[in-house]
Design a protein around this motif. Structure first.
Motif, PDB file in Angstrom:
ATOM      1  N   PHE A 173       0.636  -1.275  -0.149  1.00 35.10           N
ATOM      2  CA  PHE A 173       0.060  -0.015   0.252  1.00 35.10           C
ATOM      3  C   PHE A 173       0.207   1.416  -0.139  1.00 35.10           C
ATOM      4  CE2 PHE A 173      -2.531  -2.851   2.202  1.00 35.10           C
ATOM      5  CZ  PHE A 173      -3.783  -2.915   0.899  1.00 35.10           C
ATOM      6  N   HIS A 174       0.389   2.496  -0.258  1.00 41.65           N
ATOM      7  CA  HIS A 174       0.395   3.742  -0.682  1.00 41.65           C
ATOM      8  C   HIS A 174       1.827   4.084   1.031  1.00 41.65           C
ATOM      9  CE1 HIS A 174       1.065   7.963  -0.259  1.00 41.65           C
ATOM     10  NE2 HIS A 174       0.919   7.957  -1.235  1.00 41.65           N
ATOM     11  N   GLN A 202      -0.706   3.030   4.334  1.00 45.70           N
ATOM     12  CA  GLN A 202      -0.197   2.024   5.623  1.00 45.70           C
ATOM     13  C   GLN A 202       0.584   2.134   7.294  1.00 45.70           C
ATOM     14  OE1 GLN A 202       4.318   0.432   4.880  1.00 45.70           O
ATOM     15  NE2 GLN A 202       3.760   1.062   2.139  1.00 45.70           N
ATOM     16  N   ARG A 203       0.829   3.892   6.796  1.00 49.65           N
ATOM     17  CA  ARG A 203       0.415   4.775   8.392  1.00 49.65           C
ATOM     18  C   ARG A 203      -0.889   4.358   9.157  1.00 49.65           C
ATOM     19  NH1 ARG A 203       2.819  10.054   7.365  1.00 49.65           N
ATOM     20  NH2 ARG A 203       0.067  10.078   7.362  1.00 49.65           N
ATOM     21  N   GLY A 255      -5.514  -0.646  14.112  1.00 45.66           N
ATOM     22  CA  GLY A 255      -4.877  -2.344  14.340  1.00 45.66           C
ATOM     23  C   GLY A 255      -4.455  -3.136  13.616  1.00 45.66           C
ATOM     24  N   ILE A 256      -4.250  -2.595  12.257  1.00 42.90           N
ATOM     25  CA  ILE A 256      -4.006  -3.501  10.839  1.00 42.90           C
ATOM     26  C   ILE A 256      -3.049  -4.382  10.972  1.00 42.90           C
ATOM     27  CG2 ILE A 256      -4.694  -4.327   8.398  1.00 42.90           C
ATOM     28  CD1 ILE A 256      -7.176  -3.889  10.112  1.00 42.90           C
ATOM     29  N   GLU A 257      -2.354  -5.472  10.462  1.00 44.61           N
ATOM     30  CA  GLU A 257      -1.434  -6.072  10.957  1.00 44.61           C
ATOM     31  C   GLU A 257      -1.650  -7.202   9.744  1.00 44.61           C
ATOM     32  OE1 GLU A 257      -1.003  -8.301  14.570  1.00 44.61           O
ATOM     33  OE2 GLU A 257      -0.605  -6.109  15.805  1.00 44.61           O
ATOM     34  N   SER A 258      -2.794  -7.989   9.473  1.00 43.97           N
ATOM     35  CA  SER A 258      -2.301  -8.547   7.875  1.00 43.97           C
ATOM     36  C   SER A 258      -2.919  -8.499   6.963  1.00 43.97           C
ATOM     37  CB  SER A 258      -2.447  -9.921   8.431  1.00 43.97           C
ATOM     38  OG  SER A 258      -3.532 -10.752   8.547  1.00 43.97           O
ATOM     39  N   GLN A 274     -10.921   6.539   0.021  1.00 44.74           N
ATOM     40  CA  GLN A 274     -11.874   6.606  -0.201  1.00 44.74           C
ATOM     41  C   GLN A 274     -11.933   4.820  -0.437  1.00 44.74           C
ATOM     42  OE1 GLN A 274     -14.641   8.119  -3.239  1.00 44.74           O
ATOM     43  NE2 GLN A 274     -14.418  10.135  -1.522  1.00 44.74           N
ATOM     44  N   GLN A 275     -11.597   4.175  -1.592  1.00 48.58           N
ATOM     45  CA  GLN A 275     -10.930   3.027  -1.812  1.00 48.58           C
ATOM     46  C   GLN A 275     -10.230   2.043  -0.256  1.00 48.58           C
ATOM     47  OE1 GLN A 275      -8.299   3.177  -5.185  1.00 48.58           O
ATOM     48  NE2 GLN A 275     -10.245   4.266  -6.461  1.00 48.58           N
ATOM     49  N   ALA A 276      -9.390   2.472  -0.135  1.00 51.74           N
ATOM     50  CA  ALA A 276      -9.123   1.552   1.628  1.00 51.74           C
ATOM     51  C   ALA A 276     -10.093   1.684   2.404  1.00 51.74           C
ATOM     52  CB  ALA A 276      -7.945   3.495   2.169  1.00 51.74           C
ATOM     53  N   GLY A 277     -11.574   2.260   2.575  1.00 54.50           N
ATOM     54  CA  GLY A 277     -12.082   1.325   3.422  1.00 54.50           C
ATOM     55  C   GLY A 277     -13.067   0.667   3.216  1.00 54.50           C
TER      56      GLY A 277
END
Length: 573
Positions: free
Chosen positions: A19-20, A24-25, A31-34, A482-485
């Motif tokens: 990801f951009h 990523q940040r 809490g996203i790890e995978s 928006q697409q990352a949601g």
């Protein structure tokens, strides 16, 4: 005034490298790890077999289908209840049920859920099986009456149970004791959808589907599931994000049912660009307006409309009710804020929990009012209106860190009889008390809450995702966000912060602050602050600000440009 704090960002997993860097940040801070946590395909949904009570529930429905029993669905009068009712009714009919109808209590006559009165109505209508959606886990008396009259009851719910479970023939609720379903955050509509998935799977095993009775595509219900999930403000964990994403994809591809398309149209949104935020701020309020001011039957009729012309008639009525709801709410809010300002002036500080009551307040709007006051004062808020004779109906909204339903449970335990009935979630609850005990309740509630409400919890904080480089203030990056949601409760839409020079500022419609800002690289960007403080802005003396904002895309005459949605402004020069 809210404090600005940056979200802590833990070590970023190597799995997020695709990801951009900014994405990523953002993901890591939530809490996203995978990559499995970001799954959005329907195949990645948790299996229905993990829901306790599902086998018994399917057996009840199989018997009802084979005998073509009269099934009555009892829903709730909010958007989750309406979408749950429409989902189950549509799904059962697609599976071959011929005698299915629904009942939704009018909040002003029968109160919430499968009450004794609603059970009597269902029995009088010839129900052989009652199925609750988005309610039932606390309907001990109503279910007992139905069972006494020889009617079977299937409860589907997601609310937290009390100390005693109802004597239903089957209960499907991820929050009931002993249920191993990992997502405790399913909305009522999500539970109803899972019930249909399980029933279809059993019918498939039994060889039920034929050319005359084709197997339905239950994915066609996901527009309803997505709307109800976001409207009920349940946390968007991985499973809920899948449900919402799938529903949005159907709508964006032109596959929305007529009722949802009509709501999109009346809200002046575009189906192909709809977001989860549009569900929460544009569609759900119009749907909820029916249950707040009139009868949710109107909202359900809209969702079930067979064609767009009829759906638009219902949607227009809902839109009118929503305008009326806003007018009522604004009047109540002005009265409540005036009272609180007098209280604050007299006592130096507000109580830890705010309890408000006025005899002429509208019962259907007190929940919204509680939420507005909570946002302004960052306190748990309970707002009461006149209920039945000698009773007050209350709606509660809490702040992060205080579980309001558990707080009411503790008050009820320590002061038996003070609360007649209550139910709800961590952030929202409803209750009934005797009118003459309002002052006693207010004191008891604040006494119990004091041991939980620390100064830190009572400090309003706006969390940001840090600064955003000026090259990210672009339409392509805004689209990437928006697409990352989908973004929503417990998976919040990104908020950024930065310093800007004000080049232009003016008020729109006497309440919205329109800004032209200069970035650090000299480029200009538009910003808007909806419902700004028009006593403080515009301010020609302010040239430099630090601002918290969200990135948005403004569509104007088919042209897209970046627009910053202001969340907070600090004057620094």
């Amino acid at each position: 005034m809210k404090e600005l704090q940056r979200r802590p960002v833990p070590a970023i997993s190597a799995e997020l490298a695709q990801f951009h860097p900014v994405i990523q940040r953002i993901y890591a801070s939530r809490g996203i790890e995978s990559s499995t946590q970001l799954a959005r395909g329907a195949a990645q949904l948790l299996p229905f077999t993990l829901l306790k009570g599902m086998t018994a529930a399917v057996a009840l429905l199989m018997d009802a289908l084979q005998q073509q029993q009269h099934v009555v669905i009892v829903g709730d009068f909010d958007a989750d209840g309406a979408t749950s009712t429409a989902t189950l009714l549509t799904g059962l009919k697609s599976l071959g049920f011929k005698h299915v109808e629904y009942l939704v209590p009018n909040r002003f006559e029968y109160g919430y859920g499968l009450s004794v009165e609603m059970a009597e109505i269902a029995v009088a209508q010839g129900a052989q099986l009652i199925v609750t959606v988005d309610n039932g886990i606390s309907a001990l008396d109503g279910i007992a009456l139905a069972k006494k009259m020889g009617v079977k009851v299937l409860v589907t719910d997601h609310h937290l149970p009390g100390n005693e479970l109802p004597d239903a023939d089957a209960i499907v609720n991820p929050n009931q004791p002993g249920c191993d379903f990992p997502s405790k955050q399913l909305a009522g509509v999500g539970v109803a959808f899972y019930l249909l998935l399980a029933l279809r799977a059993e019918l498939r095993i039994q060889g039920y589907f034929t050319e005359a009775q084709p197997e339905p595509n239950l994915a066609e219900l996901l527009d309803l599931v997505a709307l109800g999930t976001v409207a009920d403000v349940v946390p968007l964990d991985t499973n809920n994000r899948i449900l919402v994403h799938q529903g949005l994809q159907r709508i964006r591809s032109g596959k929305a049912r007529p009722g949802i398309q009509a709501l999109i149209d009346v809200a002046n949104r575009k189906a192909e660009k709809l977001t989860a935020q549009d569900f929460g701020f544009a569609l759900a309020p119009r749907l909820n307006a029916a249950g707040r001011l009139d009868d949710m039957g109107l909202g359900i009729s809209c969702l079930l409309a067979p064609d767009l012309p009829r759906a638009r008639l219902y949607a227009a009525e809902l839109d009118s009710l929503n305008v009326e709801r806003r007018e009522i709410e604004q009047g109540m809010q002005q009265e409540a804020l005036a009272y609180l300002q007098r209280l604050s002036f007299a006592s130096e500080e507000l109580p830890d929990v705010l309890c408000l009551y006025q005899s002429d307040w509208h019962q259907g709007v007190i929940g919204i009012l509680a939420g507005r006051i909570k946002e302004q004062y960052h306190r748990p808020v309970l707002v009461f209106a006149q209920g039945d004779e000698g009773e007050l109906k209350g709606s509660a909204r809490s702040i992060p860190g205080l579980h309001i339903r558990d707080l009411l449970d503790e008050v009820s335990t320590q002061y038996p009889g003070l609360i007649k009935k209550f139910g709800g979630h961590a952030m929202a609850a409803g209750l009934t008390i005797a009118q003459e005990r309002f002052e006693t309740f207010k004191l008891a509630l604040n006494f119990v809450a004091k041991k939980y409400l620390t100064p830190e919890l009572l400090t309003a904080v706006l969390y940001t995702d840090g600064d955003l480089s000026t090259d990210c203030l672009s339409v392509p990056f805004a689209q990437l966000l928006q697409q990352a949601g989908p973004w929503g409760q417990a998976f919040p839409e990104p908020v950024f912060e930065g310093e800007f020079i004000i080049r232009q500022q003016r008020l729109l419609a006497d309440k919205h602050l329109k800004l032209m800002l200069e970035c650090s690289d000299g480029n200009l960007v538009d910003a808007i602050w909806f419902n700004a403080d028009n006593k403080a802005w515009p301010d020609a003396n302010v040239k430099k600000i630090r601002m918290a904002y969200q990135l948005d895309i403004n569509d104007y005459r088919e042209q897209q440009s970046v627009q910053l949605l202001v969340r907070l402004i600090e004057k620094i020069g």
